[in-house]
Design an enzyme around this catalytic site. Sequence first.
Site, PDB file in Angstrom:
ATOM      1  CG  HIS A 119     -65.426  64.171  76.170  1.00  0.00           C
ATOM      2  ND1 HIS A 119     -65.515  62.642  76.171  1.00  0.00           N
ATOM      3  CD2 HIS A 119     -63.960  64.548  76.669  1.00  0.00           C
ATOM      4  CE1 HIS A 119     -64.365  62.210  76.462  1.00  0.00           C
ATOM      5  NE2 HIS A 119     -63.668  63.229  76.669  1.00  0.00           N
ATOM      6  CG  ASP A 167     -68.276  60.816  74.926  1.00  0.00           C
ATOM      7  OD1 ASP A 167     -68.208  61.806  74.076  1.00  0.00           O
ATOM      8  OD2 ASP A 167     -67.387  60.710  75.884  1.00  0.00           O
ATOM      9  CB  SER A 217     -60.994  61.281  75.980  1.00  0.00           C
ATOM     10  OG  SER A 217     -61.111  61.310  77.367  1.00  0.00           O
TER      11      SER A 217
END
Length: 566
Positions: A361, A410, A517
């Site tokens: 992402h 992801d 992330s």
Amino acid sequence: MMSAMKTEFLCVLLLCGAVFTSPSQETYRRLRRGARSYKVTCRDGKTQMTYRQHDSWLRPLLRGNQVEHCWCDGGRAQCHSVPVRSCSEPWCFNGGTCRQALYSSDFVCQCPEGFMGKLCEIDATATCYKDQGVAYRGTWSTAESGAECANWNSSGLAMKPYSGRRPNAIRLGLGNHNYCRNPDQDSKPWCYVFKAGKYISEFCSTPACAKVAEEDGDCYTGNGLAYRGTRSHTKSGASCLPWNSVFLTSKIYTAWKSNAPALGLGKHNHCRNPDGDAQPWCHVWKDRQLTWEYCDVPQCVTCGLRQYKRPQFRIKGGLFADITSHPWQAAIFVKNRRSPGERFLCGGILISSCWVLSAAHCFQERYPPHHLKVFLGRTYRLVPGEEEQTFEVEKYIIHKEFDDDTYDNDIALLHLKSDSLTCARESASVRTICLPDASLQLPDWTECELSGYGKHESSSPFFSERLKEAHVRLYPSSRCTSQHLFNRTVTNNMLCAGDTRSGGDHTNLHDACQGDSGGPLVCMKDNHMTLVGIISWGLGCGRKDVPGVYTKVTNYLDWIRDNTRP
């Protein structure tokens, strides 16, 4: 008379150079704690070595064929440049270049990459110790208690049995440094630390080298300088010649060399690396001529090893950390579209020399690869580290089935750009993480760690200026469901982890947050930190009984291998 004096003065300047002091690089330290007496010392900012009053030393200049002669005077290092020549004897180890002052017997070693120390005797690439660690010559400097080791040359160690001023200090690995050693053949490397007003010895937290899955567990670390195993065949299958073979009388490295024992050479044919080559080698007789070949010695598993430093500062969402505690952490930046420079994008995880894992992402905007840059070895998000390594990105691969709505699959891979077959160089600040076995199943509530440069809390306007770490526990699958995450989709490709502490103030629970992330969730397995998850998504940051969600790495091992094959 005046003309003669001027001429003499000019001659002195030409021969010796101008004397100067550099207070910005040398430190005036007054050691006055507890039972320690007042001492004046100098710290050389270029070599990071400490010296006592009136000590003198040489240090190489970056330019030309000259060095500087320095001496400690009142807490300041006074230095001037002096001309040099090649040494009459090869004093330097590991391929170092020896330079001797033209008008004195002082010399200095200019070390090849990966080595340091007065005689290039320190192997900066060694990440663990073998057996008892007697031959360990790495740069680990932290005791098991977390205390910093004292310099072996410290005046407070003058009466100790082992110090850097012993006549045989170099042979024992001691010197003007504070790195862990085992000079007395104890059970593992140790050092002196200053506690309760005195110096005491303490075992170091240096990791032991893992045994590889070979028949005898014989392997080498770094470039194999300290390898003392018994393997005696080359990669082509040829048998090594003994180091005392009559065929080697004209060779440099033999059992008759003056420092042969220190180099591991003797009346045997075991593989060694006496000259600091890329890996252990030996002489062989092949095709009717004398030659040499690299040996068939496997490299020890060094992934997931680190020099962990206990965090000193607690902040919201976790603890400030040093990059040496998380050397696989990468910082990914992207070029700004409308202004010069670049901005922080996401975290990443170094899994091999040229490959970094991250979250898919992070790359939803499909940036051109040449707009991305990866930084390794960085403690502060925007400040270059001392051992930082920077790479452009050749390409990146997003999982084809990534769902940008649910964040299923992801995961992404970044291929670092390099002119050679290798990219990242292993050091205390840069190291790969271990990938898990496909069958890895850790117990519920196992404590693990995550790291990143993300926000302290969801309402923070900025990312953290310094690397953080957080300690979380793995949730059982029964607690990692849509029901427990406000009906958000949770798939079998995800796992959950969070801070399970209860009672008191819950506003400072550990968790990942925006900006983390793509970073790692790692757990200890067989004394190595192992990658279990990739930071993916969550509902807020640090909420009680609400875990963070991570990409389950064990589900993607085949995908990683297929996409990272040469």
